[in-house]
Write a protein that holds these residues in place. Structure first.
Motif, PDB file in Angstrom:
ATOM      1  N   LYS A  64       0.803  -1.218   0.000  1.00 44.06           N
ATOM      2  CA  LYS A  64       0.000   0.000   0.000  1.00 44.06           C
ATOM      3  C   LYS A  64       0.840   1.273   0.000  1.00 44.06           C
ATOM      4  N   THR A  65       2.130   1.159   0.252  1.00 43.70           N
ATOM      5  CA  THR A  65       3.017   2.313   0.179  1.00 43.70           C
ATOM      6  C   THR A  65       4.179   1.979  -0.738  1.00 43.70           C
ATOM      7  N   ARG A  70       4.896   6.733   0.137  1.00 44.62           N
ATOM      8  CA  ARG A  70       3.659   7.340  -0.323  1.00 44.62           C
ATOM      9  C   ARG A  70       2.566   6.289  -0.464  1.00 44.62           C
ATOM     10  N   PHE A  71       1.371   6.659  -0.043  1.00 43.19           N
ATOM     11  CA  PHE A  71       0.221   5.764  -0.092  1.00 43.19           C
ATOM     12  C   PHE A  71      -0.189   5.521  -1.533  1.00 43.19           C
ATOM     13  N   ARG A  72      -0.354   4.247  -1.917  1.00 38.94           N
ATOM     14  CA  ARG A  72      -0.681   3.875  -3.294  1.00 38.94           C
ATOM     15  C   ARG A  72      -2.148   3.493  -3.478  1.00 38.94           C
ATOM     16  N   GLY A  73      -2.938   3.559  -2.413  1.00 38.11           N
ATOM     17  CA  GLY A  73      -4.326   3.138  -2.495  1.00 38.11           C
ATOM     18  C   GLY A  73      -4.566   1.869  -1.702  1.00 38.11           C
ATOM     19  N   PRO A  76      -3.512  -1.477  -4.423  1.00 35.82           N
ATOM     20  CA  PRO A  76      -2.600  -1.163  -5.525  1.00 35.82           C
ATOM     21  C   PRO A  76      -2.209  -2.415  -6.295  1.00 35.82           C
ATOM     22  N   ASP A 165      -0.924   6.778 -13.892  1.00 32.17           N
ATOM     23  CA  ASP A 165      -0.849   7.035 -12.461  1.00 32.17           C
ATOM     24  C   ASP A 165      -1.510   8.366 -12.128  1.00 32.17           C
ATOM     25  N   ASP A 195     -12.530   5.906   2.533  1.00 34.39           N
ATOM     26  CA  ASP A 195     -11.357   6.674   2.128  1.00 34.39           C
ATOM     27  C   ASP A 195     -11.237   8.021   2.836  1.00 34.39           C
ATOM     28  N   SER A 247     -10.832   1.759  -5.175  1.00 36.36           N
ATOM     29  CA  SER A 247      -9.466   1.244  -5.007  1.00 36.36           C
ATOM     30  C   SER A 247      -8.952   0.495  -6.228  1.00 36.36           C
ATOM     31  N   GLY A 271      -4.807   3.420  -8.640  1.00 37.88           N
ATOM     32  CA  GLY A 271      -4.905   3.965  -7.291  1.00 37.88           C
ATOM     33  C   GLY A 271      -6.294   4.452  -6.941  1.00 37.88           C
ATOM     34  N   GLU A 275      -6.312   6.457  -3.387  1.00 35.17           N
ATOM     35  CA  GLU A 275      -5.021   7.135  -3.497  1.00 35.17           C
ATOM     36  C   GLU A 275      -5.207   8.629  -3.693  1.00 35.17           C
TER      37      GLU A 275
END
Length: 287
Positions: A64-65, A70-73, A76, A165, A195, A247, A271, A275
């Motif tokens: 997820k990071t 960084r948060f990817r969702g 991911p 992205d 979210d 997601s 994402g 994300e």
């Protein structure tokens, strides 16, 4: 198996194909976001003959990071090589037909379908109507785990599906046709149970993925789907369409419906809202 099924396959056609050699590789990807082990339990109790289970979190999603934290969702994309090795271990060889199914209207099966195409595998389809359709056609179920398969030779190849992205999407807002597969109340920003923020990506149109289905859980006819998607955003250049959801899962359902309708070339934003909404610097819209 020739010709390959590349979008949907009926339960009747699947029963015929299972008598062939090699038989299709069956992937049960049933899941429940509220009980993440429910799909695996249901698989153990009864699944299509020789079907293997893949878990949304463990198999069909990645970290997820990213390396920078960084948060990817929430879901991911997995590592391509890891997923390819997992599928080869289940017996997948280049060109072998794959059929993905669930008991949730295809929402998770469509994700698996897209991922196989992302790995460069064209011969993959979703069982239309899922487990329920199989049962309605008199198809047998078996319990327990299938016999260990002989490993296949599958390796990841160039993707057959495009994606982009968050940065690329933001740079092209207003130039792309964005379709959000979430429930209307989430899209409008009235509620947000999962979210960081409520709302939607500016310029998006809403099409709940369940609108792709008939009352019996099967997909609507291809021509009907085509008319509905073309009416959503006219004019409709499919190559400029980007699908997203919460997601990156149910977005694939709309993408599958478009492909089945002959509207080819749309992209996935993996994402999705999970994300996008986690970054307070990205724009959002409501209502």
């Amino acid at each position: 198996m020739s010709p390959a099924y590349q979008t949907l396959i009926s339960a009747t056609a699947l029963r015929e194909q299972l008598d062939g050699s090699p038989a299709p590789l069956l992937l049960d990807v049933g899941f429940d976001l509220a009980d993440t082990e429910a799909g695996e339990r249901a698989h153990a109790q009864g699944h299509l003959p020789d079907a293997h289970y893949l878990h949304l979190d463990r198999d069909l999603s990645g970290a997820k990071t990213d390396a920078q934290g960084r948060f990817r969702g929430r879901h991911p994309l997995p590592e391509r090589e890891r997923l390819a090795e997992r599928l080869a271990g289940l017996g997948l060889s280049t060109g072998r037909q794959v059929v993905c199914y669930d008991a949730q209207g295809g929402m998770y099966a469509a994700r698996a379908w897209w991922l196989l195409r992302w790995l460069g595998h064209a011969a993959v389809a979703v069982l239309d109507g899922g487990r329920q359709a199989w049962h309605a056609e008199g198809g047998a179920l078996e319990g327990g785990a299938p016999a260990a398969p002989a490993p296949g030779d599958f390796r990841a190849a160039p993707p057959l599906v495009p994606m982009l992205d968050a940065d690329a999407l933001q740079a092209r807002l207003g130039q792309l046709r964005l379709i959000d597969a979430r429930a209307p109340e989430r899209f409008r920003g009235e509620v947000e149970p999962l979210d960081s923020q409520a709302g939607h990506i500016p310029g998006a149109s809403n099409r709940l993925f369940k609108l792709n289905l008939q009352e019996d859980g099967r997909f609507k006819p291809a021509e009907q789907l085509r008319q509905e998607f073309e009416a959503l955003l006219p004019p409709f250049p499919a190559g400029q369409v980007v699908h997203q959801c919460g997601s990156g899962v149910t977005a694939c359902h709309n993408l599958l419906a478009m492909e089945h309708a002959g509207l080819l070339g749309s992209q996935l934003y993996p994402g999705s809202w999970s994300e996008w909404s986690a970054d307070p610097l990205r724009p959002l819209a409501k209502a």
